[in-house]
Design a protein around this motif. Structure first.
Motif, PDB file in Angstrom:
ATOM      1  N   GLU A 231       0.863  -1.177   0.000  1.00  0.00           N
ATOM      2  CA  GLU A 231       0.000   0.000   0.000  1.00  0.00           C
ATOM      3  C   GLU A 231       0.902   1.230   0.000  1.00  0.00           C
ATOM      4  OE1 GLU A 231      -3.681   1.714   2.633  1.00  0.00           O
ATOM      5  OE2 GLU A 231      -3.874  -0.338   1.886  1.00  0.00           O
ATOM      6  N   ASP A 232       1.125   1.900   1.111  1.00  0.00           N
ATOM      7  CA  ASP A 232       1.963   3.102   1.139  1.00  0.00           C
ATOM      8  C   ASP A 232       3.334   2.797   1.738  1.00  0.00           C
ATOM      9  OD1 ASP A 232      -0.225   4.427   0.149  1.00  0.00           O
ATOM     10  OD2 ASP A 232      -0.741   5.421   2.030  1.00  0.00           O
ATOM     11  N   MET A 259       1.109   2.009  -3.905  1.00  0.00           N
ATOM     12  CA  MET A 259       0.162   3.122  -3.806  1.00  0.00           C
ATOM     13  C   MET A 259       0.933   4.436  -3.659  1.00  0.00           C
ATOM     14  SD  MET A 259      -3.117   1.439  -1.891  1.00  0.00           S
ATOM     15  CE  MET A 259      -3.962   0.073  -2.693  1.00  0.00           C
ATOM     16  N   ALA A 260       1.015   5.044  -2.483  1.00  0.00           N
ATOM     17  CA  ALA A 260       1.713   6.324  -2.329  1.00  0.00           C
ATOM     18  C   ALA A 260       3.015   6.141  -1.570  1.00  0.00           C
ATOM     19  CB  ALA A 260       0.825   7.329  -1.602  1.00  0.00           C
ATOM     20  N   GLU A 272      -6.092   3.151   1.476  1.00  0.00           N
ATOM     21  CA  GLU A 272      -5.617   4.245   0.621  1.00  0.00           C
ATOM     22  C   GLU A 272      -6.572   4.494  -0.553  1.00  0.00           C
ATOM     23  OE1 GLU A 272      -4.302   7.212  -0.393  1.00  0.00           O
ATOM     24  OE2 GLU A 272      -2.518   6.471   0.653  1.00  0.00           O
ATOM     25  N   ASN A 273      -7.007   5.741  -0.667  1.00  0.00           N
ATOM     26  CA  ASN A 273      -7.869   6.159  -1.787  1.00  0.00           C
ATOM     27  C   ASN A 273      -7.363   7.442  -2.434  1.00  0.00           C
ATOM     28  OD1 ASN A 273      -8.482   8.083   0.128  1.00  0.00           O
ATOM     29  ND2 ASN A 273     -10.591   7.406   0.480  1.00  0.00           N
ATOM     30  N   GLY A 299      -1.293  14.934  -0.006  1.00  0.00           N
ATOM     31  CA  GLY A 299      -1.896  15.575   1.144  1.00  0.00           C
ATOM     32  C   GLY A 299      -0.913  16.254   2.077  1.00  0.00           C
ATOM     33  N   GLY A 300      -1.482  16.821   3.152  1.00  0.00           N
ATOM     34  CA  GLY A 300      -0.714  17.570   4.130  1.00  0.00           C
ATOM     35  C   GLY A 300      -0.993  19.053   4.018  1.00  0.00           C
ATOM     36  N   ASP A 301      -1.372  19.675   5.139  1.00  0.00           N
ATOM     37  CA  ASP A 301      -1.625  21.121   5.160  1.00  0.00           C
ATOM     38  C   ASP A 301      -0.481  21.901   5.796  1.00  0.00           C
ATOM     39  OD1 ASP A 301      -3.984  21.200   3.798  1.00  0.00           O
ATOM     40  OD2 ASP A 301      -5.182  22.035   5.431  1.00  0.00           O
TER      41      ASP A 301
END
Length: 405
Positions: A231-232, A259-260, A272-273, A299-301
């Motif tokens: 997956e990640d 995946m990521a 994970e999507n 992602g991540g802000d």
């Protein structure tokens, strides 16, 4: 109570991690030092747990080569549990000393028990060194902050499952574990460094940001090779509140992830999507090499990405790394899509062939050499400061490895 001249007081003196001495002191202040013992299995005790029970603070339980089917528990003291690798530094001793969690079921041998559980009251000097740990429901469940080093984890559920534990996870090999190689839940805080993580069925490293407030927790992931995760490579799972955590991901190679390479998920979701969750906790992604992954960073802000190489991504190298995130001095090459909605500083971003060798090191003609930055400011805030001693040229190289000069 009044002490007579023959009364004895016992105190514990911690001198260094893993080395604890008991001092016997009489009323006159005279002390006798008790040296740590080495308790050998099976010479002194047939079972490892018997040796653990007999040990006191500072002792070492030294296990001879063999295959052991026990469910071990470390609690209430700090000891070293090790194979002969502790002294020999011969990796054959890791291979030959096996903690096997498999059980017999319906005439078949299947994964079952957890070989080691570390209770919350195990002391910080506790160490687990030099075993092959395989076929467990989990390999190690750890509720304390200890050292886990130089072990080989094969075909466990989670190889190491930290439950508000942590400490040092160093120089281990993780291979074909059925869930995650390293799983951090609750208020876990760990340094995960110099490990080889191969072909995890789920994530290489999974971090759940469970609700937590208090002293800042620092999770450091550095100098690992995370290859072939199902997956990640690293998955960070958010929960509704903003917790007191900082995650630093530094000088890792993450490659061939299904995946990521680094995936951010929301609301406790681990499937994970590619939602690219807006995680508010600070995530620092510094000097990593991400190669041939399905996605790069999603992602991540409050994600700070500097001096990274991201190449060969099948889909999107940088997806919605936005909010207050900053991405500068990175190299993007041969990705299907370099950027979708991320705060990428174009003027410092390089789009050239990084010229990596087969081990993801820089070749002598790589444009990544001296192309990074050691200092990055945003207004009065210093977002990045790399010590001069940690790079060899006029500036840091891009990616996980400095070119040997």
């Amino acid at each position: 109570m009044k002490l007579t001249s023959t009364a004895i007081l016992f105190v514990v003196c911690l001198l260094s991690p893993g080395r604890t001495f008991l001092l016997a002191e009489d009323a006159g202040g005279n002390r006798d030092q008790r040296k740590p013992r080495i308790i050998q299995v099976p010479r002194d005790h047939k079972l490892i747990q018997q040796a653990i029970n007999a040990a006191v603070n500072g002792d070492t339980v030294l296990v001879s080569p063999g295959v052991y089917h026990e469910q071990l528990r470390l609690q209430g003291k700090q000891i070293t549990l090790a194979s002969r690798f502790l002294d020999s530094r011969n990796r054959k001793d890791i291979k030959r000393t096996v903690l096997d969690g498999s059980i017999s079921r319906d005439g078949k041998t299947v994964p079952g028990n957890t070989p080691i559980t570390v209770a919350a009251d195990a002391g910080p000097g506790t160490r687990i060194v030099g075993f092959t740990i395989k076929n467990g429901n989990d390999g190690i469940i750890c509720f304390a902050k200890i050292e886990i080093s130089h072990n080989h984890f094969i075909n466990n559920g989670d190889a190491i499952d930290y439950e508000s534990g942590g400490g040092i996870c160093r120089a281990n090999t993780f291979e074909r574990n059925r869930d995650d190689a390293v799983d951090l839940d609750g208020a876990s805080e760990a340094i995960i460094e110099d490990n080889l993580i191969l072909n995890s069925r789920d994530d290489g490293i999974e971090i759940r940001l469970h609700p937590y407030s208090g002293k800042m927790l620092n999770i450091v992931i550095r100098r690992n090779r995370i290859i072939g995760s199902g997956e990640d490579g690293i998955q960070i799972i958010d929960y509704p509140d903003r917790s007191h955590r900082i995650i630093r991901i530094e000088r890792n190679v993450i490659a061939r992830t299904k995946m990521a390479a680094i995936g951010c998920m929301a609301n406790g979701n681990t499937a994970e999507n590619y939602e690219a969750a807006s995680i508010p906790e600070r995530i620092e992604v510094i000097n990593n090499t991400l190669v041939d992954n399905h996605y790069g960073i999603t992602g991540g802000d409050s994600l700070l990405a500097f001096n990274n190489v991201i190449t060969g991504t099948e889909k999107i190298a940088l997806k919605q790394v936005d909010g207050k995130s900053v991405l500068a001095f990175n190299l993007l090459w041969n990705n299907a899509v370099d950027n979708q909605g991320s705060h990428l500083e174009k003027k410092s971003t390089m789009t050239r062939n990084p010229r990596l060798d087969g081990h993801h090191h820089l070749r002598s003609n790589s444009p990544c050499i001296d192309a990074g930055t050691s200092l990055y400011r945003q207004g009065d805030a210093i977002l990045l400061k790399i010590p001069r001693a940690s790079f060899s040229g006029k500036a840091p190289d891009l990616g996980a490895f400095e070119l040997a000069r």
